[in-house]
Design a protein around this motif. Structure first.
Motif, PDB file in Angstrom:
ATOM      1  N   GLU A 125       0.679  -1.108  -0.165  1.00  0.00           N
ATOM      2  CA  GLU A 125       0.020  -0.128   0.066  1.00  0.00           C
ATOM      3  C   GLU A 125       0.692   1.152   0.121  1.00  0.00           C
ATOM      4  N   VAL A 126       1.884   1.363   0.988  1.00  0.00           N
ATOM      5  CA  VAL A 126       2.916   2.436   0.850  1.00  0.00           C
ATOM      6  C   VAL A 126       3.575   2.530  -0.328  1.00  0.00           C
ATOM      7  N   LEU A 127       3.858   1.494  -0.873  1.00  0.00           N
ATOM      8  CA  LEU A 127       4.552   1.792  -2.368  1.00  0.00           C
ATOM      9  C   LEU A 127       3.770   2.271  -3.550  1.00  0.00           C
ATOM     10  N   SER A 135       5.737  11.081  -5.809  1.00  0.00           N
ATOM     11  CA  SER A 135       6.603  11.750  -4.775  1.00  0.00           C
ATOM     12  C   SER A 135       7.984  11.777  -4.999  1.00  0.00           C
ATOM     13  N   ARG A 136       8.519  12.889  -4.987  1.00  0.00           N
ATOM     14  CA  ARG A 136      10.059  12.932  -5.077  1.00  0.00           C
ATOM     15  C   ARG A 136      10.819  12.929  -3.725  1.00  0.00           C
ATOM     16  N   SER A 149      11.852  -0.394   3.468  1.00  0.00           N
ATOM     17  CA  SER A 149      13.463  -0.363   3.409  1.00  0.00           C
ATOM     18  C   SER A 149      13.975  -1.058   2.570  1.00  0.00           C
ATOM     19  N   ASP A 150      13.677  -2.472   2.810  1.00  0.00           N
ATOM     20  CA  ASP A 150      14.181  -3.682   1.832  1.00  0.00           C
ATOM     21  C   ASP A 150      13.951  -3.198   0.474  1.00  0.00           C
ATOM     22  N   GLY A 155      16.262  -0.766  -4.897  1.00  0.00           N
ATOM     23  CA  GLY A 155      16.124   0.262  -6.169  1.00  0.00           C
ATOM     24  C   GLY A 155      14.803   0.389  -6.606  1.00  0.00           C
ATOM     25  N   ALA A 156      13.660   0.012  -5.803  1.00  0.00           N
ATOM     26  CA  ALA A 156      12.551   0.334  -6.014  1.00  0.00           C
ATOM     27  C   ALA A 156      12.173   1.816  -6.110  1.00  0.00           C
ATOM     28  N   LEU A 157      10.992   2.163  -6.685  1.00  0.00           N
ATOM     29  CA  LEU A 157      10.768   3.705  -6.729  1.00  0.00           C
ATOM     30  C   LEU A 157      12.036   4.667  -7.278  1.00  0.00           C
ATOM     31  N   PRO A 158      12.309   4.561  -8.571  1.00  0.00           N
ATOM     32  CA  PRO A 158      13.522   5.396  -8.755  1.00  0.00           C
ATOM     33  C   PRO A 158      13.424   6.681  -8.935  1.00  0.00           C
TER      34      PRO A 158
END
Length: 573
Positions: A125-127, A135-136, A149-150, A155-158
């Motif tokens: 849900e957060v992702l 969001s930047r 955090s993991d 590299g998620a959400l570049p």
């Protein structure tokens, strides 16, 4: 002395401090306040006028209005130094804290958009919220950052350029080299931002669940949040003028700073729009409890901080008013209680007066994330005479009951509640089709069902069929149902609300077990808990082998599952 309605009429009349006029806003003619602040930055500027008075009390920490304003300007400069500008999104994922409040004010003062992520959300849900909003920057506390955090380290959400943790060292939470301490955001003494901000610019995105899957980001504009602020101030003044106003404060309270207790999460409009923003303008000291809601801690804070105002959801009031130790604390300082999230029954009104003997104003309010908080309010003697109502519209809000043909139904007729005014969102972030469905000809179609009486008081009698309100949280059944049917041993599933004395409703899942499969209640609850926030996990699970009742088009007949309705089960099979 005037009645409350007469006081409102005086304040909003031509030449009054809250004079109401009409303007065209985004092509829609609506009521607005003739004199108003242009943006939330203008509201923040007024903090300096309260000087050394305390704005936020959080545990042992005390921040004055002047210091808060200076820190917010410094954080705005820090965000700008990292390239955050007008219209960029800055997300917050944290429990209520000074850092949450500082990030909010710094972001909106910069002309950027604050994205308040639900602090109870799980990883997926957060992702989703971060990706959907684009969001930047993310500001988070260690506990909630730990949920993602993991995947951040992988590299998620570049497009998420930086993360600032408020209460831990980056090495303690992981997440990779994008994670920094919150202190790095504070650029120190800085002038207030000067980027032009228009009234219609987005200020906030708060997520609200929908009946068609993923949550939607409802946009609050600077215009909407300032209008809500003025509505609140006007309502307070009208209440003080009315003939059923509280008696004058005693000598021990006279001249003291007004103290408010903030227990609603800041990622809700009740916590942010109607508490954080209103308190800054009004010079109110906000007392933020540390950690999870605890009735005894609330009672302790009320006694020690001499809290005068508590605006929250009915569930929290119930928990305090029913706690066996409530009479061991001095609650005499509380003068005003405000509920939001559901109609406040007469029994709750009685409980409030039993627990808080000096309360003279116990008001109820109705609003949505899409309406930037309060649309109608019930206060004063009206709360005693019409306890099942949610009150009359705020001065710049129109309410109508849809007649099914795009017009207004007459008083006493039940239908969908529709709202219009400057507080209404311009739409859902990045979802034009959902926006077009929700807002038609300037009217927000709430999905709530109710009626207006001859005097203009609104009564909510039902809600969107697939929504549960649990402790003030909107829980949309389809989101849980979609998770349930992903389980290999679930053939079909339906989610409904069941009554609860203090939460309002609890979540119940009715699950058809797949042929030959074995499934327990614990299995179902764990499956939901792995993907969705805790308040969405069914408290009750009913397992069955037979098919769930559906009509010829395949629609679930939830009235039968709730034990009501004229259609027999046999007719649906």
């Amino acid at each position: 002395m005037p009645t409350y309605a007469e006081a409102v009429a005086t304040l909003t009349a031509p030449g009054g401090p809250f004079e109401v006029t009409t303007e065209e806003v985004d092509g829609v003619e609506m009521k607005v306040y003739a004199s108003r602040l242009g943006s939330l930055r203008d509201v923040l500027a007024m903090a300096e006028g309260h000087g050394d008075a305390t704005y936020i009390a959080h545990g042992d920490e005390r921040i004055s209005f002047a210091d808060f304003k200076a820190r917010a300007d410094g954080i705005a400069a820090g965000l700008a130094a990292r390239g955050v500008g007008h219209g960029d999104r800055v997300a917050v994922l944290a429990a209520n804290s000074p850092e949450w409040a500082l990030t909010f004010w710094a972001t909106v003062s910069l002309g950027a958009v604050l994205v308040g992520l639900n602090g109870w959300w799980k990883t997926d849900e957060v992702l989703y919220g971060l990706e959907d909003s684009g969001s930047r920057v993310l500001v988070a506390d260690a506990k909630r950052l730990g949920r993602i955090s993991d995947v951040l380290a992988e590299g998620a959400l570049p497009d998420l350029e930086a993360v600032f943790v408020t209460d831990a060292a980056p090495a303690e939470v992981g997440g990779g080299d994008r994670v920094h301490p919150f202190a790095e955001l504070d650029a120190g003494p800085a002038d207030a931002p000067t980027t032009p901000i228009a009234e219609g610019d987005p200020a906030v995105i708060f997520y609200t669940s929908g009946t068609t899957g993923r949550p939607k980001g409802a946009i609050s504009t600077h215009r909407g949040m300032v209008a809500n602020l003025q509505n609140t101030v006007m309502n307070t003044m009208a209440g003080a003028m009315a003939d059923d106003a509280p008696p004058p404060l005693g000598a021990e309270d006279a001249g003291g700073q007004t103290v408010g207790l903030l227990t609603s999460p800041l990622f809700h409009v009740a916590g942010c729009h109607s508490n954080l923003v209103v308190s800054l303008l009004g010079g109110v000291r906000i007392v933020m409890p540390v950690g999870r809601f605890d009735p005894v801690e609330v009672l302790r804070l009320i006694e020690e901080e001499r809290v005068k105002i508590w605006a929250t959801v009915p569930t929290m009031v119930w928990r305090v008013c029913e706690h066996p130790d409530r009479h061991d604390f001095d609650t005499s300082s509380v003068r005003t209680m405000a509920f939001g999230g559901s109609p406040s029954a007469g029994e709750l009104q009685r409980k409030v007066r039993e627990t808080f003997p000096n309360v003279r104003s116990a008001s109820n309010a109705y609003g949505l994330t899409e309406s930037s908080s309060v649309a109608t309010v019930l206060t004063g003697s009206d709360a005693l005479e019409r306890p099942e109502s949610v009150g009359r519209p705020m001065p710049v809000v129109d309410v109508r009951i849809d007649d099914g043909a795009g017009g207004a139904a007459p008083p006493g007729t039940t239908g969908e509640v529709c709202l219009r005014g400057p507080i209404i969102m311009p739409g859902y972030w990045g979802k034009p089709e959902a926006t077009a469905e929700a807002i038609r000809d300037g009217w927000l179609h709430t999905g709530d069902v109710g009626h207006l009486d001859e005097d203009g008081f609104l009564y909510i009698t039902d809600r969107a069929k697939d929504m549960i309100i649990r402790g003030g949280e909107n829980v949309y059944c389809v989101e849980i149902e979609e998770r349930l049917v992903q389980h290999p041993d679930v053939a079909d599933a339906a989610v409904i609300g069941v009554p609860h004395p203090s939460l309002g409703e609890e979540v119940k899942a009715v699950v058809q077990v797949a042929s030959g499969a074995s499934l327990t209640e614990d299995d179902v609850q764990r499956w939901v808990a792995e993907a969705l926030a805790g308040f969405k996990v069914p408290t009750y699970v009913e397992l069955r082998d037979e098919r769930l009742p559906r009509n010829a088009s395949g629609k679930l007949l939830k009235n039968l599952l709730r034990g009501s309705g004229d259609v027999s089960l046999a007719e649906t099979l």
